[in-house]
Design a protein around this motif. Structure first.
Motif, PDB file in Angstrom:
ATOM      1  N   ASN A 162       0.835  -1.215   0.000  1.00  0.00           N
ATOM      2  CA  ASN A 162       0.000   0.000   0.000  1.00  0.00           C
ATOM      3  C   ASN A 162       0.861   1.252   0.000  1.00  0.00           C
ATOM      4  O   ASN A 162       0.565   2.233  -0.684  1.00  0.00           O
ATOM      5  CB  ASN A 162      -0.918   0.032   1.231  1.00  0.00           C
ATOM      6  N   HIS A 163       1.924   1.195   0.760  1.00  0.00           N
ATOM      7  CA  HIS A 163       2.801   2.356   0.859  1.00  0.00           C
ATOM      8  C   HIS A 163       3.473   2.648  -0.486  1.00  0.00           C
ATOM      9  O   HIS A 163       3.505   3.784  -0.943  1.00  0.00           O
ATOM     10  CB  HIS A 163       3.860   2.101   1.944  1.00  0.00           C
ATOM     11  N   ILE A 164       3.999   1.583  -1.110  1.00  0.00           N
ATOM     12  CA  ILE A 164       4.684   1.787  -2.404  1.00  0.00           C
ATOM     13  C   ILE A 164       3.685   2.267  -3.455  1.00  0.00           C
ATOM     14  O   ILE A 164       3.983   3.137  -4.270  1.00  0.00           O
ATOM     15  CB  ILE A 164       5.418   0.493  -2.855  1.00  0.00           C
ATOM     16  N   GLU A 165       2.464   1.728  -3.409  1.00  0.00           N
ATOM     17  CA  GLU A 165       1.454   2.175  -4.374  1.00  0.00           C
ATOM     18  C   GLU A 165       1.137   3.666  -4.177  1.00  0.00           C
ATOM     19  O   GLU A 165       0.953   4.393  -5.149  1.00  0.00           O
ATOM     20  CB  GLU A 165       0.191   1.317  -4.248  1.00  0.00           C
ATOM     21  N   ARG A 166       1.108   4.092  -2.914  1.00  0.00           N
ATOM     22  CA  ARG A 166       0.872   5.530  -2.673  1.00  0.00           C
ATOM     23  C   ARG A 166       2.025   6.357  -3.231  1.00  0.00           C
ATOM     24  O   ARG A 166       1.822   7.389  -3.866  1.00  0.00           O
ATOM     25  CB  ARG A 166       0.705   5.801  -1.174  1.00  0.00           C
ATOM     26  N   ILE A 167       3.262   5.894  -2.980  1.00  0.00           N
ATOM     27  CA  ILE A 167       4.443   6.622  -3.466  1.00  0.00           C
ATOM     28  C   ILE A 167       4.393   6.748  -4.997  1.00  0.00           C
ATOM     29  O   ILE A 167       4.706   7.785  -5.572  1.00  0.00           O
ATOM     30  CB  ILE A 167       5.752   5.904  -3.038  1.00  0.00           C
ATOM     31  N   LEU A 168       3.977   5.667  -5.657  1.00  0.00           N
ATOM     32  CA  LEU A 168       3.949   5.659  -7.127  1.00  0.00           C
ATOM     33  C   LEU A 168       2.692   6.318  -7.704  1.00  0.00           C
ATOM     34  O   LEU A 168       2.525   6.357  -8.918  1.00  0.00           O
ATOM     35  CB  LEU A 168       4.041   4.209  -7.636  1.00  0.00           C
ATOM     36  N   GLY A 169       1.834   6.822  -6.842  1.00  0.00           N
ATOM     37  CA  GLY A 169       0.618   7.483  -7.332  1.00  0.00           C
ATOM     38  C   GLY A 169      -0.428   6.508  -7.825  1.00  0.00           C
ATOM     39  O   GLY A 169      -1.280   6.847  -8.651  1.00  0.00           O
ATOM     40  N   LEU A 170      -0.364   5.267  -7.331  1.00  0.00           N
ATOM     41  CA  LEU A 170      -1.274   4.238  -7.860  1.00  0.00           C
ATOM     42  C   LEU A 170      -2.586   4.116  -7.087  1.00  0.00           C
ATOM     43  O   LEU A 170      -3.337   3.175  -7.310  1.00  0.00           O
ATOM     44  CB  LEU A 170      -0.556   2.877  -7.909  1.00  0.00           C
TER      45      LEU A 170
END
Ligand SMILES: NC(=O)c1ccc[n+]([C@@H]2O[C@H](COP(=O)([O-])OP(=O)(O)OC[C@H]3O[C@@H](n4cnc5c(N)ncnc54)[C@H](O)[C@@H]3O)[C@@H](O)[C@H]2O)c1
Length: 212
Positions: free
Chosen positions: A73-81
Motif C-alpha cells: 500500500n505504501h509503495i502504491e501511494r508513493i507511485l501514485g497508484l
C-alpha cells in the motif's frame, strides 16, 4: 528533471518491481517477508532494498520483516497508484493495437482514454472498446481528459512531431516504442522500449561464445 532531494531515478524504477513482487506474495497468501526473501525474487540485495525503502521512511522491523500488504500500500501511494491514470496512445498499427488490447493496463491503474492514428482506414474502428480517432483530435482529448501520460507507437520518422504535439497539449510523460531518441524539454519524462537494442546487447555475448 530530478531534484537534489529526490530519490535517485534508479530507485524509482525499482519500486514498481517491488510492488509487483509484493502483489504476487499477497496472491500466494504470504503476509510477511524479509528483505532477503524479497531481494531473491527480484535479483536485488537485501541491503539495496533497505536502502531504497529508506528514502521513503521506516518500514519493517529488524528480525520480523515487512508486512506485505502495508508495504505494498505504501509503495502504491508513493507511485501514485491510488488513482487511475488516463493514457493516450498514438499510432494504432501492429504494435499499437497489441498494446491497446493488453488487459494489464486497466487492471493496474492505467486507463486508455484515446487512440489516435492518421490512417483514414483505421479511424472510427474500435480496439478494446476505445474508438480510434483522427490524430487532429488528440490535443482536445488530452486537454478534456487531463491526460499527462502517452504511448508513442508510430514509425520512427513520425515520432518527434507526435511527441511535440503531445507535449504542447499537456503530456508530461511519454513511453516511446519508436526506435529514436526524442528531443524533449526538461519537464517531460521519457522512457523507451526498444527490443532490437536489447537483443543486440545480448548478441554481443553470444557472438563471443564458442559454438560446438
Ligand atoms: N511491431 C513490432 O514488433 C515493434 C517492436 C518494437 C518497436 N516497434 C516500433 O513501434 C512503432 C510502430 O510499429 P508497428 O509495427 O506497429 O508499425 P505500423 O506501421 O504497423 O503502425 C504504425 C501506425 O502509426 C500510424 N501513424 C503514422 N504516423 C502517424 C502520426 N503522425 N500520428 C498518428 N499515427 C501515425 C500509422 O498509420 C500506423 O497505423 C515503430 O516505430 C516500430 O519501429 C515495433
Amino acid at each position: 528533471m530530478e531534484r537534489l532531494d529526490d530519490p535517485p531515478d534508479v530507485v524509482i524504477r525499482r519500486l514498481p518491481l517491488y510492488a509487483r513482487s509484493l502483489r504476487y506474495l499477497l496472491d500466494e497468501g504470504v503476509h510477511s517477508v524479509s528483505s532477503q526473501e524479497l531481494g531473491e525474487r527480484i535479483n536485488v540485495t537485501a541491503a539495496q532494498i533497505r536502502k531504497d525503502l529508506s528514502y521513503f521512511g521506516e518500514f519493517g522491523k529488524q528480525g520480523i520483516g515487512y508486512d506485505v500488504e502495508k508495504l505494498l500500500n505504501h509503495i502504491e501511494r508513493i507511485l501514485g497508484l491510488t488513482q487511475s491514470w488516463p493514457v493516450v496512445l498514438v499510432g494504432v498499427g501492429h504494435l499499437g493495437q497489441a498494446i491497446a488490447r493488453y488487459d494489464g493496463f486497466h487492471s493496474q491503474g492505467l486507463r486508455i482514454v484515446g487512440l489516435f492514428d492518421t490512417d483514414p482506414a483505421k479511424i472510427g474502428q474500435e480496439v478494446s472498446g476505445v474508438q480510434i480517432s483522427d490524430y487532429a483530435e488528440m490535443p482536445r482529448v488530452i486537454r478534456e481528459t487531463g491526460t499527462r501520460l502517452a504511448i508513442i507507437s508510430v514509425p520512427a520518422a513520425d515520432a518527434q512531431p507526435v511527441a511535440d504535439m503531445l507535449i504542447d497539449a499537456g503530456v508530461r510523460a511519454i513511453l516511446c516504442y519508436a526506435p529514436i531518441i526524442l528531443q524533449t524539454p526538461d519537464h517531460v519524462w521519457v522512457r523507451y522500449i526498444d527490443p532490437v537494442a536489447v537483443l543486440h546487447s545480448m548478441t554481443y555475448y553470444l557472438a563471443r561464445e564458442h559454438v560446438v
